[in-house]
Motif scaffolding. Structure first.
Motif, short mmCIF file in Angstrom:
data_model
loop_
_atom_site.label_atom_id
_atom_site.label_comp_id
_atom_site.label_asym_id
_atom_site.label_seq_id
_atom_site.Cartn_x
_atom_site.Cartn_y
_atom_site.Cartn_z
N LEU A 59 -52.99 -26.81 12.13
CA LEU A 59 -51.66 -27.08 12.69
C LEU A 59 -50.87 -28.05 11.82
N ASP A 60 -51.57 -29.06 11.28
CA ASP A 60 -50.89 -30.00 10.38
C ASP A 60 -50.37 -29.27 9.14
N SER A 63 -47.36 -27.19 10.12
CA SER A 63 -46.20 -28.06 10.31
C SER A 63 -45.60 -28.48 8.97
N SER A 66 -43.75 -25.57 7.49
CA SER A 66 -42.50 -25.36 8.21
C SER A 66 -41.46 -26.39 7.83
N GLN A 67 -41.87 -27.64 7.72
CA GLN A 67 -40.95 -28.69 7.33
C GLN A 67 -40.46 -28.47 5.90
N TYR A 72 -38.00 -26.90 10.43
CA TYR A 72 -38.24 -27.90 11.46
C TYR A 72 -37.53 -29.18 11.07
N LYS A 77 -36.01 -30.64 17.47
CA LYS A 77 -36.98 -31.00 18.49
C LYS A 77 -36.29 -31.64 19.71
#
Length: 81
Positions: A59-60, A63, A66-67, A72, A77
């Motif tokens: 997941l990290d 993320s 995505s960033q 993101y 958010k």
């Protein structure tokens, strides 16, 4: 010592999948005299912790990807663009 059925319930997986994990040596299988598999609760706990750590790492990474792609941002958010 836990049975395959108990392991499957704890891990929330099917009995055949628990057998596959046990046969692959991922749960530290101990065979009893009557041929039934028994696994220590500590080994199951270790397996669960390892799986959680792998999931968190994945997941990290997702993320970060995505960033990096601009998909993101903190504003999104919070519901702002």
């Amino acid at each position: 010592m836990l049975s395959i059925e108990e392991i499957a319930d704890i891990l929330k997986v099917s009995r055949p999948f628990a057998v596959t994990l046990a046969d692959a040596g991922k749960l530290g299988v101990v065979e009893t005299g009557d041929g039934q598999r028994r696994i220590s609760a500590a080994a199951v706990g270790t397996y669960c912790n390892e799986q959680r750590a792998k999931a968190r790492h994945a997941l990290d990474e997702l993320s970060a990807i995505s960033q990096g792609a601009g998909l993101y941002s903190p504003d999104v958010k919070k519901g702002r663009k």
